[in-house]
Design a protein around this motif. Structure first.
Motif, PDB file in Angstrom:
ATOM      1  N   TYR A 103      -1.163  -1.866  -4.189  1.00  0.00           N
ATOM      2  CA  TYR A 103      -0.668  -2.014  -5.477  1.00  0.00           C
ATOM      3  C   TYR A 103      -0.708  -3.797  -4.883  1.00  0.00           C
ATOM      4  O   TYR A 103       0.467  -4.538  -4.779  1.00  0.00           O
ATOM      5  N   GLY A 104      -1.120  -4.059  -6.185  1.00  0.00           N
ATOM      6  CA  GLY A 104      -1.493  -6.559  -5.704  1.00  0.00           C
ATOM      7  C   GLY A 104      -0.375  -7.219  -7.486  1.00  0.00           C
ATOM      8  O   GLY A 104       0.251  -6.031  -7.712  1.00  0.00           O
ATOM      9  N   VAL A 105      -1.287  -7.684  -7.198  1.00  0.00           N
ATOM     10  CA  VAL A 105      -0.463  -8.770  -8.538  1.00  0.00           C
ATOM     11  C   VAL A 105      -0.215  -8.113  -9.872  1.00  0.00           C
ATOM     12  O   VAL A 105      -1.660  -7.695 -10.466  1.00  0.00           O
ATOM     13  N   PRO A 106       0.441  -7.947 -11.306  1.00  0.00           N
ATOM     14  CA  PRO A 106       0.334  -7.058 -11.776  1.00  0.00           C
ATOM     15  C   PRO A 106      -0.765  -7.785 -12.949  1.00  0.00           C
ATOM     16  O   PRO A 106      -0.252  -9.428 -12.989  1.00  0.00           O
TER      17      PRO A 106
ATOM     18  N   GLU B 299      10.578  -2.686 -11.077  1.00  0.00           N
ATOM     19  CA  GLU B 299      10.552  -2.640  -9.274  1.00  0.00           C
ATOM     20  C   GLU B 299       9.756  -3.439  -9.113  1.00  0.00           C
ATOM     21  O   GLU B 299       9.774  -3.695  -7.711  1.00  0.00           O
ATOM     22  N   THR B 300       8.839  -3.926  -9.691  1.00  0.00           N
ATOM     23  CA  THR B 300       7.741  -5.151  -9.162  1.00  0.00           C
ATOM     24  C   THR B 300       7.909  -6.846  -8.788  1.00  0.00           C
ATOM     25  O   THR B 300       8.498  -6.790  -8.206  1.00  0.00           O
TER      26      THR B 300
ATOM     27  N   THR C 249       0.891  -1.191  -0.069  1.00  0.00           N
ATOM     28  CA  THR C 249       0.035  -0.203   0.106  1.00  0.00           C
ATOM     29  C   THR C 249       0.713   1.475  -0.189  1.00  0.00           C
ATOM     30  O   THR C 249       1.808   1.034   1.469  1.00  0.00           O
ATOM     31  N   VAL C 250       0.244   2.115  -0.789  1.00  0.00           N
ATOM     32  CA  VAL C 250       0.734   3.713  -0.848  1.00  0.00           C
ATOM     33  C   VAL C 250       0.191   4.581  -0.588  1.00  0.00           C
ATOM     34  O   VAL C 250      -1.510   4.921  -1.043  1.00  0.00           O
ATOM     35  N   TYR C 251       0.702   5.559   0.039  1.00  0.00           N
ATOM     36  CA  TYR C 251       0.311   6.688   1.135  1.00  0.00           C
ATOM     37  C   TYR C 251       0.529   7.393  -0.695  1.00  0.00           C
ATOM     38  O   TYR C 251       1.910   8.311  -0.547  1.00  0.00           O
ATOM     39  N   VAL C 252      -0.624   8.707  -1.223  1.00  0.00           N
ATOM     40  CA  VAL C 252      -0.636   9.454  -2.013  1.00  0.00           C
ATOM     41  C   VAL C 252      -1.052  10.612  -1.832  1.00  0.00           C
ATOM     42  O   VAL C 252      -1.928  10.922  -1.381  1.00  0.00           O
ATOM     43  N   HIS C 253       0.040  11.302  -2.165  1.00  0.00           N
ATOM     44  CA  HIS C 253      -0.532  12.796  -1.942  1.00  0.00           C
ATOM     45  C   HIS C 253      -1.083  13.717  -2.671  1.00  0.00           C
ATOM     46  O   HIS C 253       0.165  13.884  -3.615  1.00  0.00           O
TER      47      HIS C 253
END
Length: 175
Positions: free
Chosen positions: A55-58, A120-121, A41-45
């Protein structure tokens, strides 16, 4: 000579068995890579507000799994169609269409996963990268196998020695 290669049943069964084995290998390696991948999980501002993005499995990894499942269905279809409906013209065209879909899906599948291996995945710290590399290599080999079987199927269907049945009715000139 080319017609004898296209009609060789032993070679066809061997290639189909290899396709099935490689599909099982891809299912195992890709399935474990999907299982071992941990989303984050990424915190986006933003200027308009904040949110958490997961961001899960591609999707490409799942598509490679679809390709392996499609291969199992394709091999089963070709074995049943070759035994039961070998002399039907429409079934020959269906066999060519199924081979074409398999060739194109494996090409798209292994390339899509290969592109993501260096991103980076799939970084070096994650243990699923080696499995994805193996799945990509076996996907490329599966694509090559389908190129061979598609060429054999096209040669068999379009170069077949089926004779067209001629009409047995008398012509109108005799009347």
């Amino acid at each position: 000579m080319a017609m004898n290669i296209a009609e060789n049943k032993t070679l066809d069964y061997a290639l189909r068995a290899l396709q099935l084995i490689f599909a099982i290998i891809v299912m195992g390696t890709d399935g474990y890579a999907i299982h071992a991948f941990h989303g984050h999980t990424v915190y986006v501002h933003f200027k308009f507000g904040n949110f958490y993005a997961y961001y899960g499995v591609p999707d490409a990894w799942g598509f490679l799994m679809f390709c392996a499942g499609w291969t199992v269905l394709t091999v089963a279809f070709h074995l049943i169609a070759g035994i039961r409906f070998a002399d039907r013209a429409l079934m020959g065209y269906l066999r060519v269409a199924v081979e074409a879909v398999a060739v194109l899906s494996w090409l798209a599948g292994f390339i899509a996963v290969a592109v993501q291996i260096s991103t980076e995945t799939c970084s070096a710290g994650k243990n699923s990268c080696g499995l994805l590399t193996a799945a990509t290599v076996f996907g490329a080999l599966e694509w090559l196998l389908f190129i061979v079987t598609a060429a054999r199927t096209v040669m068999l269907v379009f170069n077949s020695s089926r004779k067209l049945k001629t009409s047995t009715t008398k012509s109108d000139a005799d009347v």
